[in-house]
Design a protein around this motif. Structure first.
Motif, PDB file in Angstrom:
ATOM      1  N   CYS A 152       0.838  -1.203   0.000  1.00  0.00           N
ATOM      2  CA  CYS A 152       0.000   0.000   0.000  1.00  0.00           C
ATOM      3  C   CYS A 152       0.870   1.248   0.000  1.00  0.00           C
ATOM      4  CB  CYS A 152      -0.901   0.016   1.215  1.00  0.00           C
ATOM      5  SG  CYS A 152      -2.112  -1.291   1.175  1.00  0.00           S
ATOM      6  N   ALA A 153       2.014   1.165   0.692  1.00  0.00           N
ATOM      7  CA  ALA A 153       2.890   2.322   0.771  1.00  0.00           C
ATOM      8  C   ALA A 153       3.414   2.714  -0.606  1.00  0.00           C
ATOM      9  CB  ALA A 153       4.047   2.027   1.724  1.00  0.00           C
ATOM     10  N   ILE A 154       3.552   1.742  -1.509  1.00  0.00           N
ATOM     11  CA  ILE A 154       4.095   2.061  -2.825  1.00  0.00           C
ATOM     12  C   ILE A 154       3.026   1.992  -3.918  1.00  0.00           C
ATOM     13  CG2 ILE A 154       6.458   1.354  -2.322  1.00  0.00           C
ATOM     14  CD1 ILE A 154       5.647  -1.280  -3.869  1.00  0.00           C
ATOM     15  N   GLN A 174      -0.579   8.448  -5.486  1.00  0.00           N
ATOM     16  CA  GLN A 174       0.777   8.755  -5.043  1.00  0.00           C
ATOM     17  C   GLN A 174       1.674   8.888  -6.263  1.00  0.00           C
ATOM     18  OE1 GLN A 174       1.779   6.919  -1.067  1.00  0.00           O
ATOM     19  NE2 GLN A 174       1.076   5.132  -2.207  1.00  0.00           N
ATOM     20  N   LYS A 175       2.540   9.844  -6.213  1.00  0.00           N
ATOM     21  CA  LYS A 175       3.467  10.021  -7.343  1.00  0.00           C
ATOM     22  C   LYS A 175       4.896   9.889  -6.840  1.00  0.00           C
ATOM     23  CE  LYS A 175       0.548  12.643 -10.388  1.00  0.00           C
ATOM     24  NZ  LYS A 175      -0.448  13.361  -9.538  1.00  0.00           N
TER      25      LYS A 175
END
Lengths: 315, 66, 54
Positions: A152-154, A174-175
């Motif tokens: 999820c973090a990435i 997220q970018k």
């Protein structure tokens, strides 16, 4: 994220009462903290038990293949990509589904949290990006961003790819995430170091196949590990057998895996199963510019041939 | 270990490389005796299972040829 | 994963290319001779493993 639930319940109730679907697959509270379980709601009464928080990491697309009824399903970004994969692979028809899209802000890794506490955790609540964990006489508040599941973090596809209804405004993607740092580290190792690395990784594997059962891609009627004639993989915990299982399973998921993290979440021994699948995901991205489950019109790289396909490995 | 000879399993496509191997034989060409040939109907029949199964049984190399 | 590159090789040979066939066989044999015997991924018979432990 918590506020989504009212809208989810509203949509679900409407779909069921209008008889648009026969069943809605969602989440309800599990018996233990941080372990929401899938819930198959057949009437408005069942929908009352629906929940939505940061513990809904199970991939609900896993419950779709070969179902015959009309289904409403609650889908995060990764779930929706797996639903696309199922539709491409003819495991379910698009017109059977009403997809309730839920933009996702990441799920929490319950192993990370339980590792922080020696005592048993009895209650976990969340509020505005903070997680409060209560145990026997202890209480601690942690930033949610620190205990996210690694995938999820990435994640760069938090919003559902296909949906009929949306439970909330889309979230910002997220970018500039470095998705493959860990894979590159393994790639840089010598064959011997790699061998040791994977030996270490799989040391604890008990071959319970929880990763396979939690994976939406693993729907083969007979899995290769259960085949007996010829028997490709031994049933024991022999390191060679364990490795063969993980290695082949990863290959079966090549070009289909959406990195939803269900395998890691399901593993009772805390093995990072994604170490295998992610390498293939990276290869598909770099060699074929392919990310699974983003489009219904394109065929996956492993069932098409293009003259431009890379073939340097062939003499 | 000086007299060690590798065992190489080769999966040859019935129409391509197997044909080439046949022709090499008919033409009395010489090649190393280390390869053990398995004829498959087409390279499409190849599966990662085969390569792994061969390695598990202790071969030193796998060669797939279409 | 710990299997040396070159342990598994792929090639494409037409049925008319017997010379290429011989050439590739030579190459494959050479690379694998250079790599030495395959130690990883071999499933050892139980007896052997037991004697190693003991």
């Amino acid at each position: 994220m918590l506020e989504y639930i009212d809208k989810i319940k509203e949509i679900s109730t409407r779909l069921l009462t209008e008889k648009k679907v026969d069943i809605i697959i969602g989440f309800r509270k599990g018996t233990l903290p941080m372990s929401n379980e899938p819930c198959f709601a057949k009437n408005a009464e069942d929908i009352k038990s629906f929940v939505w928080d940061s513990n809904c990491g199970i991939n609900l697309a896993n419950y779709l293949p070969n179902r015959k009824e009309k289904i409403g399903i609650i889908a995060k970004g990764c779930d929706s990509r797996n639903i696309v994969t199922h539709i491409i692979e003819n495991k379910i028809k698009r017109d059977q589904l009403v997809i309730i899209g839920v933009p996702c802000k990441g799920m929490i890794d319950r192993k990370k949290i339980s590792d922080m506490f020696e005592k048993e955790i009895t209650e976990v609540t969340e509020k505005q990006g903070k997680i409060t964990v209560k145990g026997n006489g202890v209480e601690k508040t942690i930033e949610k961003s620190k205990v996210l599941q690694e995938n999820c973090a990435i994640c760069i596809h938090r919003n559902p790819v296909i949906y009929d209804e949306l439970a909330a405004e889309k979230v910002e993607e997220q970018k500039n995430v470095d998705r493959y740092e860990d894979v590159r580290k393994v790639e840089a190792m010598t064959p011997e170091d790699k061998w040791k690395y994977f030996d270490n990784l799989l040391e604890n594997c008990i071959r319970c196949y929880a990763c396979r059962n939690a994976c939406p891609l693993c729907y083969c009627p007979t899995c290769f590990v259960d085949e007996a004639k010829p028997q490709w993989v031994g049933k024991s915990q022999d390191p060679t057998d364990t490795r063969t299982f993980h290695f082949l399973r990863a290959f079966h998921c090549a070009g289909r895996c959406t990195d939803c993290g269900a395998c890691v979440r399901a593993c009772p021994m805390g093995i990072n199963v994604r170490a295998f699948t992610k390498k293939l995901e990276k290869d598909c991205f770099e060699l074929f510019n392919w990310e699974a489950g983003l489009s219904m019109d394109e065929r996956p790289p492993l069932d098409t041939f293009k003259p431009t396909d890379p073939d340097e490995f062939i003499k | 270990m000086s007299d060690w000879e590798p065992k190489i399993i080769s999966f040859l496509c019935s129409w391509c490389s197997y044909g080439a191997a046949d022709l090499a034989g008919v033409s009395r060409m010489e090649y190393p005796p280390n390869i053990r040939v398995i004829r498959i109907p087409c390279t499409g029949r190849m599966s990662p299972k085969f390569a792994l199964a061969a390695l598990r049984e202790g071969v030193d190399g796998v060669w797939v040829s279409g | 994963m710990g299997i040396e590159p070159g342990r598994i090789q792929f090639s494409w040979i037409s049925s008319a290319e017997s010379t290429k066939f011989v050439q590739v066989v030579n190459e494959v044999t050479k690379t694998i001779k250079a790599l030495g015997p395959n130690k990883n991924f071999v499933k050892r018979p139980v007896a052997e493993t037991v004697s190693k432990v003991a």
